[in-house]
Design a protein around this motif. Structure first.
Motif, PDB file in Angstrom:
ATOM      1  N   UNK A 185     -11.116   3.068  -3.474  1.00 55.69           N
ATOM      2  CA  UNK A 185     -10.583   2.132  -2.506  1.00 55.69           C
ATOM      3  C   UNK A 185      -9.787   1.044  -3.219  1.00 55.69           C
ATOM      4  N   UNK A 186      -8.641   0.684  -2.652  1.00 50.25           N
ATOM      5  CA  UNK A 186      -7.858  -0.428  -3.154  1.00 50.25           C
ATOM      6  C   UNK A 186      -7.412  -1.242  -1.947  1.00 50.25           C
ATOM      7  N   UNK A 187      -7.799  -2.521  -1.903  1.00 54.04           N
ATOM      8  CA  UNK A 187      -7.514  -3.380  -0.763  1.00 54.04           C
ATOM      9  C   UNK A 187      -6.649  -4.550  -1.178  1.00 54.04           C
ATOM     10  N   UNK A 188      -5.715  -4.915  -0.290  1.00 50.50           N
ATOM     11  CA  UNK A 188      -4.924  -6.127  -0.454  1.00 50.50           C
ATOM     12  C   UNK A 188      -5.400  -7.128   0.578  1.00 50.50           C
ATOM     13  N   UNK A 189      -5.646  -8.345   0.134  1.00 45.29           N
ATOM     14  CA  UNK A 189      -6.133  -9.366   1.033  1.00 45.29           C
ATOM     15  C   UNK A 189      -5.279 -10.621   0.883  1.00 45.29           C
ATOM     16  N   UNK A 190      -4.893 -11.228   2.004  1.00 42.14           N
ATOM     17  CA  UNK A 190      -4.152 -12.483   1.996  1.00 42.14           C
ATOM     18  C   UNK A 190      -5.168 -13.611   2.014  1.00 42.14           C
TER      19      UNK A 190
END
Length: 68
Positions: free
Chosen positions: A9-14
């Motif tokens: 899993x690879x997540x981008x979060x602001x």
């Protein structure tokens, strides 16, 4: 010897946004500068986290430019 490595899993979060002068080249709406964070997990264990800045569209969410 063969070793297989799978990215789970690879997540981008602001994390935080601020308005910036300019418009989105795709939809023509306003843009924002954002503090982004990318986290990579392998077998549900967080192994890597990176913080960076990006200019994103406030309406369509398009990534216009990134600063690493």
């Amino acid at each position: 010897m063969v070793c297989f490595c799978f990215l789970i899993n690879q997540k981008r979060k602001v994390r935080q946004t601020k308005p910036v002068a300019g418009t989105c080249s795709r939809c023509g709406r306003g843009a924002q500068v954002a503090d982004m964070e990318t986290s990579t997990t392998f077998c549900r264990i967080p192994i890597h986290s990176t913080s960076w800045k990006a200019i994103i569209c406030s309406t369509c969410g398009a990534l216009l430019k990134s600063y690493r």
